[in-house]
Design a protein around this motif. Structure first.
Motif, PDB file in Angstrom:
ATOM      1  N   ILE A   1     -54.249   2.100 -12.849  1.00 54.39           N
ATOM      2  CA  ILE A   1     -53.544   1.054 -12.165  1.00 54.39           C
ATOM      3  C   ILE A   1     -54.676  -0.169 -12.514  1.00 54.39           C
ATOM      4  CG2 ILE A   1     -55.293   2.022  -9.755  1.00 54.39           C
ATOM      5  CD1 ILE A   1     -53.201   0.356  -8.043  1.00 54.39           C
ATOM      6  N   GLY A   2     -54.290  -1.643 -12.692  1.00 52.47           N
ATOM      7  CA  GLY A   2     -54.651  -2.342 -13.043  1.00 52.47           C
ATOM      8  C   GLY A   2     -55.202  -2.735 -14.551  1.00 52.47           C
ATOM      9  N   ASP A   3     -54.202  -2.161 -14.770  1.00 55.27           N
ATOM     10  CA  ASP A   3     -54.565  -2.000 -16.399  1.00 55.27           C
ATOM     11  C   ASP A   3     -53.478  -1.959 -17.185  1.00 55.27           C
ATOM     12  OD1 ASP A   3     -56.142  -1.840 -19.092  1.00 55.27           O
ATOM     13  OD2 ASP A   3     -56.559   0.955 -18.478  1.00 55.27           O
ATOM     14  N   GLN A   4     -53.588  -2.057 -18.295  1.00 51.30           N
ATOM     15  CA  GLN A   4     -52.154  -2.814 -19.671  1.00 51.30           C
ATOM     16  C   GLN A   4     -52.865  -2.216 -20.524  1.00 51.30           C
ATOM     17  OE1 GLN A   4     -51.770  -7.007 -20.191  1.00 51.30           O
ATOM     18  NE2 GLN A   4     -53.907  -7.216 -19.036  1.00 51.30           N
ATOM     19  N   CYS A   5     -51.491  -1.992 -21.914  1.00 52.49           N
ATOM     20  CA  CYS A   5     -51.553  -1.509 -23.247  1.00 52.49           C
ATOM     21  C   CYS A   5     -52.163  -1.672 -23.771  1.00 52.49           C
ATOM     22  CB  CYS A   5     -49.874  -0.832 -22.892  1.00 52.49           C
ATOM     23  SG  CYS A   5     -49.103   0.414 -22.335  1.00 52.49           S
ATOM     24  N   ALA A   6     -52.092  -3.795 -23.871  1.00 53.55           N
ATOM     25  CA  ALA A   6     -52.653  -4.617 -24.392  1.00 53.55           C
ATOM     26  C   ALA A   6     -54.536  -3.627 -24.226  1.00 53.55           C
ATOM     27  CB  ALA A   6     -52.147  -5.740 -24.068  1.00 53.55           C
ATOM     28  N   ASN A   7     -54.972  -3.521 -23.508  1.00 52.30           N
ATOM     29  CA  ASN A   7     -56.361  -3.590 -22.943  1.00 52.30           C
ATOM     30  C   ASN A   7     -56.895  -2.551 -24.148  1.00 52.30           C
ATOM     31  OD1 ASN A   7     -56.239  -5.289 -21.030  1.00 52.30           O
ATOM     32  ND2 ASN A   7     -56.707  -3.320 -19.115  1.00 52.30           N
ATOM     33  N   HIS A   8     -58.446  -3.331 -24.741  1.00 54.45           N
ATOM     34  CA  HIS A   8     -58.574  -2.441 -25.784  1.00 54.45           C
ATOM     35  C   HIS A   8     -58.828  -0.832 -25.397  1.00 54.45           C
ATOM     36  CE1 HIS A   8     -61.244  -1.633 -28.844  1.00 54.45           C
ATOM     37  NE2 HIS A   8     -62.804  -1.834 -28.476  1.00 54.45           N
ATOM     38  N   GLY A   9     -59.189  -0.674 -24.039  1.00 52.78           N
ATOM     39  CA  GLY A   9     -59.658   0.484 -24.169  1.00 52.78           C
ATOM     40  C   GLY A   9     -58.769   1.701 -23.885  1.00 52.78           C
ATOM     41  N   VAL A  10     -57.109   0.999 -23.192  1.00 51.50           N
ATOM     42  CA  VAL A  10     -56.089   2.226 -23.793  1.00 51.50           C
ATOM     43  C   VAL A  10     -55.299   2.165 -25.208  1.00 51.50           C
ATOM     44  CG1 VAL A  10     -53.647   1.954 -22.365  1.00 51.50           C
ATOM     45  CG2 VAL A  10     -55.347   1.683 -20.994  1.00 51.50           C
ATOM     46  N   ALA A  11     -55.192   1.345 -25.319  1.00 51.07           N
ATOM     47  CA  ALA A  11     -55.416   0.619 -26.827  1.00 51.07           C
ATOM     48  C   ALA A  11     -55.536   1.352 -27.783  1.00 51.07           C
ATOM     49  CB  ALA A  11     -55.490  -0.691 -27.471  1.00 51.07           C
TER      50      ALA A  11
END
Length: 368
Positions: free
Chosen positions: A33-43
């Motif tokens: 929640i509140g995250d996105q695929c483009a964020n550094h951590g998830v990417a």
């Protein structure tokens, strides 16, 4: 002579690996929640897993026009009007997945992912799921509810609220959180909140089980908790997994209790004690096939150091990567001499110079 021996020592494991390697299935990552695929951590997380496992990784997110998720402008309650005003101040299309992960009902998010995986040609022969926090519930819904979808082989869960959570995930003080707080004041099991706040779909208050089972729209169905509504197909599909890896973070302060990552939870009617998964009714009566999987040795209960989603690279390699490789399908792969020399030189250089990789948390200790 010594240098030749050293080179040979480095080459032998690589040559052995070159003779036979395992074909890797593709995998998808479902963020929290509140995250996105483009964020550094998830990417970075997705990229590293793909590189280490030699498998094709895809981070999926759910998006929808914000116009479809706006509350009715005919609402008369002051707090609902506040929500409308705040929502209306944002662009009509939020393509990152951040906003939708908060306000889109979980079933709708699961339906979007279901359609995406059915459209992805590379998943047709099967794939693995790596879930992060709330993303685990979306992933499980795809396993249980997605008719005609490609088969899911392994499910790796990091900090998933599988048995529910007794508190909405931490948010903060930004504008999103003002809206969340406004929604919470409407009562968590009301139709309005259930339709406009995703975490309400898995908020499970043990002292209010009657309202939870009656009005919570998502988790009771996902966990086959409603006596008159149990679906044998959900159990059949979930228990067909080859492996279920449940990773719990020892210092998790976001999920209440943290043992929900293992399907552990409070008993009905009380906040104490926390029951281990094997002592819950869900497990004992095998509502979704967790007991079936466990007794077959296909459930891995893993505990790692760190806060919510604060997994290290070492733990990623140890507990996630092995399940992203399809060990049932092997193929012969011969490397060229130039490839072997290049890899060997790189390994030797790192050993000689002490260039060891940092084992810090990739995702960080997140609140999603």
């Amino acid at each position: 002579m010594r240098s030749r021996r050293a080179a040979l020592v480095l080459l032998l494991p690589l040559l052995a690996a070159a003779v036979q390697t395992s074909a890797a299935l593709p995998f998808i990552v479902l963020h929290g929640i509140g995250d996105q695929c483009a964020n550094h951590g998830v990417a970075t997380f997705t990229k590293l897993l793909s590189e280490w496992s030699a498998s094709d990784g895809h981070c999926l997110y759910c998006t929808v026009s914000l116009l479809h998720s706006l509350p009715s402008k005919h609402s008369s309650a002051p707090i609902e009007m506040l929500v409308i005003k705040l929502l209306s101040s944002f662009p009509r299309e939020i393509g990152s997945g951040t906003w939708d992960s908060w306000v889109m009902p979980l079933q709708q998010q699961a339906d979007i992912v279901c359609n995406k995986v059915k459209e992805m040609e590379q998943l047709r022969s099967g794939y693995n799921i790596v879930g992060l926090s709330q993303g685990n519930l979306i992933g499980r819904a795809v396993v249980e509810f997605c008719d005609g979808g490609p088969p899911v082989k392994n499910f790796i869960s990091l900090g998933g609220p599988h048995a529910g959570t007794a508190s909405v995930p931490l948010c903060g003080s930004g504008i999103f959180c003002i809206i969340v707080d406004a929604l919470l004041k409407l009562e968590i099991y009301s139709d309005y909140v259930q339709a406009h706040l995703a975490p309400s779909g898995y908020l499970k208050i043990p002292t209010d089980m009657e309202d939870y089972l009656k009005s919570c729209r998502f988790l009771p169905k996902l966990n086959n908790e409603i006596p008159e509504g149990r679906n044998a197909t959900y159990k059949e599909r979930f228990s067909s997994l080859e492996n279920l890896v449940l990773i719990m973070f020892e210092d998790d302060a976001v999920l209440i209790p943290r043992e929900t990552s293992w399907f552990g939870y409070y008993p009905d009617g009380a906040f104490d004690p926390v029951l281990p998964p094997q002592k819950t009714t869900l497990y004992e009566e095998d509502w979704i096939g967790l007991k079936t999987l466990d007794e077959a040795g296909r459930v891995k209960f893993v505990s790692v150091a760190g806060g919510h989603l604060g997994i290290s690279k070492g733990d990623m390699r140890k507990y996630i990567v092995p399940y992203l490789v399809d060990r049932s399908s092997s193929k012969t792969l011969w490397w060229s001499i130039s490839d072997l020399v290049g890899v060997t030189w790189h390994a030797a250089r790192e050993l000689a110079l002490g260039l060891t990789e940092s084992d810090g948390a990739v995702l960080g200790s997140l609140s999603s």
